[in-house]
Design a protein around this motif. Structure first.
Motif, PDB file in Angstrom:
ATOM      1  N   LYS A 269       0.759  -1.131   0.003  1.00 32.98           N
ATOM      2  CA  LYS A 269       0.053  -0.193  -0.062  1.00 32.98           C
ATOM      3  C   LYS A 269       1.067   1.090  -0.020  1.00 32.98           C
ATOM      4  O   LYS A 269       2.022   1.443   0.386  1.00 32.98           O
ATOM      5  N   PRO A 270       0.225   2.390  -0.750  1.00 29.29           N
ATOM      6  CA  PRO A 270       1.054   3.689  -0.585  1.00 29.29           C
ATOM      7  C   PRO A 270       1.668   4.228   0.769  1.00 29.29           C
ATOM      8  O   PRO A 270       2.593   4.939   1.067  1.00 29.29           O
ATOM      9  N   GLU A 271       0.585   3.768   1.799  1.00 28.20           N
ATOM     10  CA  GLU A 271       0.902   4.258   3.203  1.00 28.20           C
ATOM     11  C   GLU A 271       1.783   3.247   3.796  1.00 28.20           C
ATOM     12  O   GLU A 271       1.928   3.760   5.003  1.00 28.20           O
ATOM     13  N   ALA A 272       2.300   2.363   3.315  1.00 28.07           N
ATOM     14  CA  ALA A 272       2.985   1.256   4.204  1.00 28.07           C
ATOM     15  C   ALA A 272       4.273   1.879   5.004  1.00 28.07           C
ATOM     16  O   ALA A 272       4.756   1.489   5.850  1.00 28.07           O
ATOM     17  N   GLN A 273       4.792   2.835   4.299  1.00 31.56           N
ATOM     18  CA  GLN A 273       6.148   3.587   4.937  1.00 31.56           C
ATOM     19  C   GLN A 273       5.628   4.204   6.331  1.00 31.56           C
ATOM     20  O   GLN A 273       6.241   4.203   7.344  1.00 31.56           O
ATOM     21  N   GLN A 274       4.503   4.934   6.209  1.00 26.79           N
ATOM     22  CA  GLN A 274       4.151   5.416   7.325  1.00 26.79           C
ATOM     23  C   GLN A 274       3.472   4.293   8.396  1.00 26.79           C
ATOM     24  O   GLN A 274       3.973   4.782   9.741  1.00 26.79           O
ATOM     25  N   PHE A 275       3.041   3.264   8.311  1.00 27.27           N
ATOM     26  CA  PHE A 275       2.688   2.341   9.093  1.00 27.27           C
ATOM     27  C   PHE A 275       4.091   1.745   9.747  1.00 27.27           C
ATOM     28  O   PHE A 275       3.982   1.365  10.844  1.00 27.27           O
ATOM     29  N   GLN A 276       5.192   1.580   8.858  1.00 23.08           N
ATOM     30  CA  GLN A 276       6.300   1.124   9.349  1.00 23.08           C
ATOM     31  C   GLN A 276       6.915   2.005  10.261  1.00 23.08           C
ATOM     32  O   GLN A 276       7.673   1.806  11.450  1.00 23.08           O
ATOM     33  N   SER A 277       6.929   3.253  10.108  1.00 18.95           N
ATOM     34  CA  SER A 277       7.485   4.471  10.795  1.00 18.95           C
ATOM     35  C   SER A 277       6.661   4.211  12.121  1.00 18.95           C
ATOM     36  O   SER A 277       7.365   4.442  13.389  1.00 18.95           O
ATOM     37  N   ALA A 278       5.383   4.265  11.989  1.00 16.16           N
ATOM     38  CA  ALA A 278       4.471   4.219  13.458  1.00 16.16           C
ATOM     39  C   ALA A 278       4.778   3.111  14.139  1.00 16.16           C
ATOM     40  O   ALA A 278       5.012   3.033  15.667  1.00 16.16           O
ATOM     41  N   HIS A 279       5.171   1.681  13.675  1.00 16.22           N
ATOM     42  CA  HIS A 279       5.583   0.541  14.296  1.00 16.22           C
ATOM     43  C   HIS A 279       7.013   0.828  15.191  1.00 16.22           C
ATOM     44  O   HIS A 279       6.941   0.309  15.990  1.00 16.22           O
ATOM     45  N   ARG A 280       7.747   1.556  14.611  1.00 15.40           N
ATOM     46  CA  ARG A 280       9.000   1.791  15.336  1.00 15.40           C
ATOM     47  C   ARG A 280       8.601   2.711  16.381  1.00 15.40           C
ATOM     48  O   ARG A 280       9.376   2.564  17.501  1.00 15.40           O
ATOM     49  N   ASP A 281       7.788   3.558  16.264  1.00 11.54           N
ATOM     50  CA  ASP A 281       7.489   4.467  17.581  1.00 11.54           C
ATOM     51  C   ASP A 281       6.911   3.323  18.704  1.00 11.54           C
ATOM     52  O   ASP A 281       7.121   3.741  19.675  1.00 11.54           O
ATOM     53  N   PHE A 282       6.233   2.414  18.218  1.00 12.05           N
ATOM     54  CA  PHE A 282       5.721   1.529  19.253  1.00 12.05           C
ATOM     55  C   PHE A 282       6.885   0.858  19.892  1.00 12.05           C
ATOM     56  O   PHE A 282       6.834   0.545  21.091  1.00 12.05           O
ATOM     57  N   GLY A 283       7.873   0.462  19.356  1.00 11.16           N
ATOM     58  CA  GLY A 283       8.976  -0.205  19.618  1.00 11.16           C
ATOM     59  C   GLY A 283       9.757   0.873  20.685  1.00 11.16           C
ATOM     60  O   GLY A 283       9.914   0.226  21.840  1.00 11.16           O
ATOM     61  N   LEU A 284       9.792   1.939  20.282  1.00 13.19           N
ATOM     62  CA  LEU A 284      10.389   3.063  21.546  1.00 13.19           C
ATOM     63  C   LEU A 284       9.350   3.146  22.683  1.00 13.19           C
ATOM     64  O   LEU A 284      10.062   3.375  23.747  1.00 13.19           O
ATOM     65  N   ALA A 285       8.266   3.267  22.443  1.00  8.63           N
ATOM     66  CA  ALA A 285       7.177   3.469  23.657  1.00  8.63           C
ATOM     67  C   ALA A 285       7.439   2.259  24.441  1.00  8.63           C
ATOM     68  O   ALA A 285       7.504   2.563  25.583  1.00  8.63           O
ATOM     69  N   PHE A 286       7.510   0.976  23.888  1.00 11.98           N
ATOM     70  CA  PHE A 286       7.526  -0.160  24.781  1.00 11.98           C
ATOM     71  C   PHE A 286       8.749  -0.092  25.518  1.00 11.98           C
ATOM     72  O   PHE A 286       8.853  -0.205  26.836  1.00 11.98           O
ATOM     73  N   TYR A 287      10.184   0.158  25.201  1.00 15.36           N
ATOM     74  CA  TYR A 287      11.320   0.613  25.500  1.00 15.36           C
ATOM     75  C   TYR A 287      11.409   1.434  26.726  1.00 15.36           C
ATOM     76  O   TYR A 287      11.937   1.346  27.623  1.00 15.36           O
ATOM     77  N   ALA A 288      10.893   2.613  26.342  1.00 16.58           N
ATOM     78  CA  ALA A 288      10.835   3.541  27.461  1.00 16.58           C
ATOM     79  C   ALA A 288       9.769   3.248  28.655  1.00 16.58           C
ATOM     80  O   ALA A 288      10.193   3.605  29.608  1.00 16.58           O
TER      81      ALA A 288
END
Length: 226
Positions: free
Chosen positions: A35-54
């Motif tokens: 999907k065209p928005e896949a890059q935004q989904f992947q970026s948001a997924h990284r934000d979740f990983g950072l949130a979990f670590y924090a």
């Protein structure tokens, strides 16, 4: 490391639930990678990983901030996928995400006109699911913007707070489920059968109590609440 060990030891069951949901989200992102928005989904997924670590490290305000960013970008990209011109403006930096527009009862992601086009099976669930979405967003915002009650809860130095860690894990679970429901509403009917197979397990695991998911999966609905 001491903080992480204490946080994980005290919340093992809750952490496992969050990681199970996160793995199911990853399956959705795999199904949507073209999907065209896949890059935004992947970026948001990284934000979740950072949130979990924090959250596990005691950086609680940052944990809620990154969790809200994950929610905003994932749901925003899902909503704007149906508005290609606005989506392109957002990606190019000419348009900001509007949470008010996303959650509008007249034209937003869970509005009746939107659901009629993408997932009419979920119309009877729109109030419940929109409520879950806005509640998670609101609670994250209270930690980010220094709401008095949440500011008083936050430690002044990095130290383990079981009550805050448990709340973050609880909100993370509801956030992950809310985002996956948004993905189901917007994309499931557009997926090919092989791609549906990638995400069907997540729908059955987390939404089999909902009429919409049971109808989409071809499961019996008699006696199931809407």
């Amino acid at each position: 490391m001491d903080h992480i060990e204490q946080a994980t030891r005290s919340n093992e069951a809750e952490i496992n639930q969050v990681l199970h949901l996160e793995a199911d989200l990853a399956a959705w992102l795999e199904a949507l990678e073209s999907k065209p928005e896949a890059q935004q989904f992947q970026s948001a997924h990284r934000d979740f990983g950072l949130a979990f670590y924090a959250a596990m490290s005691g950086l609680y305000r940052q944990a809620f901030s990154n969790l809200r960013s994950f929610l905003e970008v994932t749901v925003g990209a899902t909503y704007l996928s149906s508005h290609e011109f606005k989506r392109r403006q957002w990606v190019s930096g000419r348009l900001d995400i509007s949470w008010k527009a996303i959650t509008s009862t007249e034209s937003g992601l869970y509005s009746t006109p939107f659901l009629k086009e993408f997932c009419p099976e979920a119309i009877d669930e729109q109030d419940e699911m929109l409520g879950d979405l806005t509640q998670a967003y609101r609670r994250c915002s209270e930690y980010i913007h220094g709401n008095v009650s949440t500011s008083q809860m936050l430690p002044t130095e990095i130290s383990y707070r079981e009550d805050i860690a448990k709340e973050w894990l609880s909100i993370a679970k509801s956030t992950l489920k809310a985002t996956m429901h948004c993905l189901m509403v917007r994309y499931y009917k557009d997926l090919s059968q092989p791609l549906r197979g990638i995400v069907e397990g997540s729908l059955e695991d987390h939404f089999s109590h909902l009429v919409s998911a049971r109808k989409l999966l071809g499961l019996p609905v008699e006696g199931i609440r809407s």
